[in-house]
Design a protein around this motif. Structure first.
Motif: not given
Length: 339
Positions: A40-48, A139, A193, A196
């Protein structure tokens, strides 16, 4: 249904386990795609999931031992945080093996090497008690296949079987950002986040098997003076099989799902354990609606078409990452000893 490559069982040299009276064969199935979660892209705050670096920062200095903090020894990205789950489950695996005489394999839907394991007879024929930990972020699109639902239905037609479903929390389902912010401040975990959402896979299993339950929210449980989680409110009159005999508490986790029963039909789902909510926390839509407890442990007894038991209990209850005591170990023993 596509045929998976040979399943890699985490940290186990797993061979078929013969059934022995009193020695229940327990398996764990983790519903995530490890590569999808770790990537998952760590620049995205949600759903990781958090990265290991974030875990170390928020929980400083707990993970400053070189085995956790040295990037040459332990991954510092999301993959490192995922590996902590396996450390946390190891004491439960050891406890069950000592109790039953059988090792406990851990299957992943898609593991670190990309090997895929579906729930079919290759797993279920060798299992009496199956734990399904719903730790897949929605996601990542982990959908239960019709063949898996049918395989579980066949599994539950066997006397003495038990399916333990553990869909994790569902934080930030609302599109209203103010509601998401209220939920965040209620549970107070900086690693979670504002949104989530977990357990697409287990939700699919529940829909296919007719389990009228939904995982909702992430609620902060009340604690006692010693910071131990507050005792459960237990409906012992409904607990005719003794799942909670000798049990008063589980273990503390900052955000736990409410297992909402979605049917009015009587006697289908027994809510055996409710967890008090921390009244000192900021308000949450669930508490503002007048709720002071949430559904923590549920049981669907066998019926005319299903011989096995179905339980609902969050996966954190089986992880040493969140502590534990004799009450919790008694709960574990009650499950693996039930017939």
């Amino acid at each position: 249904m596509s045929q998976p490559r040979t399943a890699r069982v985490y940290n186990q040299n797993h061979a078929p386990r013969p059934y022995t009276p009193g020695g229940q064969r327990v398996s764990i199935y983790v519903s995530w795609s490890y590569p999808a979660e770790a990537g998952r892209n760590t620049a995205e705050l949600d759903n990781r999931f958090s990265t290991m670096t974030e875990v170390r920062r928020v929980n400083w200095p707990t993970y400053e031992d070189p085995r956790w903090s040295d990037p040459r020894c332990f991954q510092q990205g999301i993959a490192g945080a995922l590996e902590l789950f396996f450390w946390g489950w190891a004491p439960f695996q050891q406890f069950v093996e000592e109790s039953t005489g059988h090792p406990v394999p851990v299957y992943q839907r898609i593991d670190q090497a990309g090997f895929r394991t579906v729930l079919d007879e290759r797993v279920l024929a060798d299992t009496d008690i199956l734990f399904v930990f719903g730790l897949d972020h929605m996601a990542t699109g982990q959908d239960a296949e019709p063949g898996e639902v049918e395989a579980l239905r066949e599994f539950l037609s066997r006397e003495g079987t038990c399916l333990v479903l553990g869909p994790h929390h569902d934080v930030g389902a609302s599109d209203d950002l103010a509601v998401r912010d209220a939920e965040y401040h209620h549970h107070g975990d900086a690693l979670v986040p504002r949104q989530q959402r977990f357990a697409c896979y287990v939700r699919g299993l529940m829909a296919g098997l007719g389990v009228p339950v939904e995982n909702r929210y992430g609620l902060r449980p009340a604690v006692q003076e010693n910071k131990k989680i507050a005792p459960l409110s237990i409906n012992r009159d409904l607990d005719t099989k003794g799942w909670l005999e000798g049990v008063s508490t589980f273990n503390f986790h900052m955000h736990l799902p409410h297992y909402a029963v979605t049917t009015d039909a009587p006697d289908v789902v027994h809510v055996l354990g409710r967890q008090p909510i921390d009244p000192s926390r900021p308000p949450h839509p669930f508490t503002e609606a007048g709720n002071t407890e949430f559904n923590m442990f549920l049981w669907m007894p066998p019926d005319g078409q299903r011989a096995g038991d179905v339980l609902l209990a969050d996966s954190t209850i089986f992880s040493s990452l969140f502590g534990g005591d004799e009450s919790l170990r008694t709960f574990w023993k009650n499950i693996v000893a039930a017939r």
